[in-house]
Design a protein around this motif. Structure first.
Motif, PDB file in Angstrom:
ATOM      1  N   ALA A   1       0.752  -1.291  -0.035  1.00  0.00           N
ATOM      2  CA  ALA A   1       0.016   0.007  -0.006  1.00  0.00           C
ATOM      3  C   ALA A   1       0.907   1.161  -0.023  1.00  0.00           C
ATOM      4  O   ALA A   1       1.769   1.356   0.643  1.00  0.00           O
ATOM      5  N   THR A   2       0.359   2.337  -0.676  1.00  0.00           N
ATOM      6  CA  THR A   2       1.019   3.495  -0.506  1.00  0.00           C
ATOM      7  C   THR A   2       0.857   4.187   0.648  1.00  0.00           C
ATOM      8  O   THR A   2      -0.383   4.542   1.163  1.00  0.00           O
ATOM      9  N   ASN A   3       1.832   4.737   1.334  1.00  0.00           N
ATOM     10  CA  ASN A   3       1.924   5.477   2.583  1.00  0.00           C
ATOM     11  C   ASN A   3       1.208   6.799   2.446  1.00  0.00           C
ATOM     12  O   ASN A   3       1.340   7.545   1.495  1.00  0.00           O
ATOM     13  N   PRO A   4      -0.014   7.183   3.032  1.00  0.00           N
ATOM     14  CA  PRO A   4      -0.939   8.310   2.625  1.00  0.00           C
ATOM     15  C   PRO A   4       0.041   9.467   2.858  1.00  0.00           C
ATOM     16  O   PRO A   4      -0.439  10.434   1.940  1.00  0.00           O
ATOM     17  N   ASP A   5       0.934   9.692   3.561  1.00  0.00           N
ATOM     18  CA  ASP A   5       1.655  10.928   3.596  1.00  0.00           C
ATOM     19  C   ASP A   5       2.442  11.111   2.349  1.00  0.00           C
ATOM     20  O   ASP A   5       2.816  12.300   1.638  1.00  0.00           O
ATOM     21  N   ASP A   6       2.894   9.926   1.798  1.00  0.00           N
ATOM     22  CA  ASP A   6       3.681  10.089   0.322  1.00  0.00           C
ATOM     23  C   ASP A   6       2.464  10.613  -0.992  1.00  0.00           C
ATOM     24  O   ASP A   6       2.885  11.181  -1.847  1.00  0.00           O
ATOM     25  N   THR A   7       1.169   9.960  -0.667  1.00  0.00           N
ATOM     26  CA  THR A   7       0.240  10.510  -1.450  1.00  0.00           C
ATOM     27  C   THR A   7      -0.121  12.019  -1.298  1.00  0.00           C
ATOM     28  O   THR A   7      -0.130  12.872  -2.251  1.00  0.00           O
ATOM     29  N   ARG A   8      -0.109  12.505  -0.098  1.00  0.00           N
ATOM     30  CA  ARG A   8      -0.508  13.927   0.386  1.00  0.00           C
ATOM     31  C   ARG A   8       0.869  14.777  -0.345  1.00  0.00           C
ATOM     32  O   ARG A   8       0.438  15.867  -0.927  1.00  0.00           O
ATOM     33  N   GLU A   9       1.850  14.399  -0.173  1.00  0.00           N
ATOM     34  CA  GLU A   9       3.148  15.176  -0.771  1.00  0.00           C
ATOM     35  C   GLU A   9       3.057  15.187  -2.245  1.00  0.00           C
ATOM     36  O   GLU A   9       3.268  16.496  -2.668  1.00  0.00           O
ATOM     37  N   PHE A  10       2.566  14.408  -3.045  1.00  0.00           N
ATOM     38  CA  PHE A  10       2.557  14.242  -4.468  1.00  0.00           C
ATOM     39  C   PHE A  10       1.259  15.182  -4.863  1.00  0.00           C
ATOM     40  O   PHE A  10       1.481  16.142  -5.556  1.00  0.00           O
ATOM     41  N   LEU A  11       0.154  15.178  -3.993  1.00  0.00           N
ATOM     42  CA  LEU A  11      -0.960  15.703  -4.373  1.00  0.00           C
ATOM     43  C   LEU A  11      -0.572  17.351  -4.140  1.00  0.00           C
ATOM     44  O   LEU A  11      -1.203  18.232  -4.943  1.00  0.00           O
ATOM     45  N   GLU A  12      -0.062  17.633  -3.178  1.00  0.00           N
ATOM     46  CA  GLU A  12       0.444  18.962  -2.952  1.00  0.00           C
ATOM     47  C   GLU A  12       1.072  19.817  -3.886  1.00  0.00           C
ATOM     48  O   GLU A  12       0.813  21.089  -4.443  1.00  0.00           O
ATOM     49  N   LEU A  13       1.852  18.929  -4.850  1.00  0.00           N
ATOM     50  CA  LEU A  13       2.690  19.471  -5.683  1.00  0.00           C
ATOM     51  C   LEU A  13       1.885  19.547  -7.191  1.00  0.00           C
ATOM     52  O   LEU A  13       2.388  20.673  -7.764  1.00  0.00           O
ATOM     53  N   ILE A  14       0.786  18.927  -7.172  1.00  0.00           N
ATOM     54  CA  ILE A  14       0.338  18.969  -8.644  1.00  0.00           C
ATOM     55  C   ILE A  14      -0.998  19.407  -8.742  1.00  0.00           C
ATOM     56  O   ILE A  14      -1.550  19.947  -9.647  1.00  0.00           O
ATOM     57  N   GLU A  15      -1.366  19.868  -7.432  1.00  0.00           N
ATOM     58  CA  GLU A  15      -3.036  20.796  -7.347  1.00  0.00           C
ATOM     59  C   GLU A  15      -2.830  21.965  -8.234  1.00  0.00           C
ATOM     60  O   GLU A  15      -4.044  22.554  -8.252  1.00  0.00           O
ATOM     61  N   LYS A  16      -1.867  22.518  -8.440  1.00  0.00           N
ATOM     62  CA  LYS A  16      -1.826  23.757  -8.986  1.00  0.00           C
ATOM     63  C   LYS A  16      -2.201  23.586 -10.669  1.00  0.00           C
ATOM     64  O   LYS A  16      -2.783  24.409 -11.311  1.00  0.00           O
ATOM     65  N   GLU A  17      -1.642  22.476 -11.032  1.00  0.00           N
ATOM     66  CA  GLU A  17      -1.935  22.165 -12.466  1.00  0.00           C
ATOM     67  C   GLU A  17      -3.166  21.330 -12.606  1.00  0.00           C
ATOM     68  O   GLU A  17      -3.790  21.374 -13.595  1.00  0.00           O
ATOM     69  N   TYR A  18      -3.510  20.367 -11.837  1.00  0.00           N
ATOM     70  CA  TYR A  18      -4.551  19.597 -11.814  1.00  0.00           C
ATOM     71  C   TYR A  18      -5.490  19.589 -10.956  1.00  0.00           C
ATOM     72  O   TYR A  18      -5.092  19.546  -9.450  1.00  0.00           O
ATOM     73  N   ASP A  19      -6.596  20.164 -11.011  1.00  0.00           N
ATOM     74  CA  ASP A  19      -7.576  20.417 -10.044  1.00  0.00           C
ATOM     75  C   ASP A  19      -8.477  19.286  -9.896  1.00  0.00           C
ATOM     76  O   ASP A  19      -9.297  18.947 -10.946  1.00  0.00           O
ATOM     77  N   LEU A  20      -8.533  18.609  -8.646  1.00  0.00           N
ATOM     78  CA  LEU A  20      -9.321  17.232  -8.625  1.00  0.00           C
ATOM     79  C   LEU A  20     -10.569  17.471  -7.824  1.00  0.00           C
ATOM     80  O   LEU A  20     -11.444  16.720  -7.693  1.00  0.00           O
ATOM     81  N   ASN A  21     -10.767  18.818  -7.439  1.00  0.00           N
ATOM     82  CA  ASN A  21     -12.153  19.047  -7.004  1.00  0.00           C
ATOM     83  C   ASN A  21     -13.373  19.011  -7.916  1.00  0.00           C
ATOM     84  O   ASN A  21     -13.238  19.566  -8.819  1.00  0.00           O
ATOM     85  N   GLY A  22     -14.550  18.549  -7.277  1.00  0.00           N
ATOM     86  CA  GLY A  22     -15.757  18.362  -8.230  1.00  0.00           C
ATOM     87  C   GLY A  22     -15.405  17.316  -9.338  1.00  0.00           C
ATOM     88  O   GLY A  22     -16.303  17.352 -10.296  1.00  0.00           O
ATOM     89  N   LYS A  23     -14.434  16.434  -9.430  1.00  0.00           N
ATOM     90  CA  LYS A  23     -14.152  15.516 -10.352  1.00  0.00           C
ATOM     91  C   LYS A  23     -14.422  14.285 -10.162  1.00  0.00           C
ATOM     92  O   LYS A  23     -15.112  13.992  -9.050  1.00  0.00           O
TER      93      LYS A  23
END
Length: 196
Positions: free
Chosen positions: A22-44
């Protein structure tokens, strides 16, 4: 050193059933924080097709409350919101997602990416950096819309059997390097390497 040391384990423990690291949730959070300016996942509409016990999905729920998040897995691990018994590679439903986000079993990661690109606009795939190797994959990569490879600058350590520690309470450690791969249907260019 043998292959099982490299694969988040040792010779005594062997490989985990169904390649469940399984992916460590902290590793997922780190990744999402970096890409959120380019990829908006809200409402998707987001699919996690190898959800395990929800390690990635739970992070998605906490961050994107307005999104429709669908979690599935082949194996029933007793998590009520995860639809089990779903073989992603052979699921013939006609449905579309904005994003597929997953950590697939390594030996069928290519198949997961191909399927993700059939049903979603963008796929975020957590996999070994070693996934970039291979003569057959070289040709395949040349024909896929791989936009980014986000490489961990620290050691990301997947959780064996979904557990954050071993039976003695020790955190898992790995000699493998991991990355998030972003495949984007709208991208037509050379892959870009970035660091987490």
């Amino acid at each position: 050193m043998n292959g099982s040391n490299i694969a988040v384990g040792n010779a005594k423990l062997g490989r985990v059933d169904n390649d469940y690291y399984a992916t460590n949730p902290d590793d997922t959070r780190e990744f999402l924080e970096l890409i959120e300016k380019e990829y908006d996942l809200n409402g998707k509409r987001i699919l996690e097709p190898a959800a395990g016990e929800g390690h990635i999905t739970n992070v998605l729920y906490e961050r994107y409350k307005s999104s429709q998040i669908i979690s599935r897995d082949l194996i029933d691990r007793g998590v009520g919101y995860i639809e089990s018994g779903i073989d992603f590679l052979n699921d013939n439903r006609t449905e579309h997602f904005d994003f597929t986000i997953t950590n697939p079993p390594f030996n069928i990661a290519k198949g997961f990416i191909d399927k993700s690109l059939q049903i979603s606009d963008v796929a975020f795939i957590f996999a070994k950096l070693q996934f970039l190797e291979g003569k057959a994959r070289r040709e395949w990569f040349a024909n896929t819309p791989l936009k980014y490879v986000y490489v961990y600058s620290h050691r990301a350590n997947p959780w064996r059997n979904g557990k954050s520690t071993d039976e003695n309470g020790k955190k898992w450690s790995s000699t493998m390097a991991f990355a998030w791969y972003i495949f984007d249907q709208s991208y037509d260019g050379e892959p870009i390497v970035r660091w987490i």
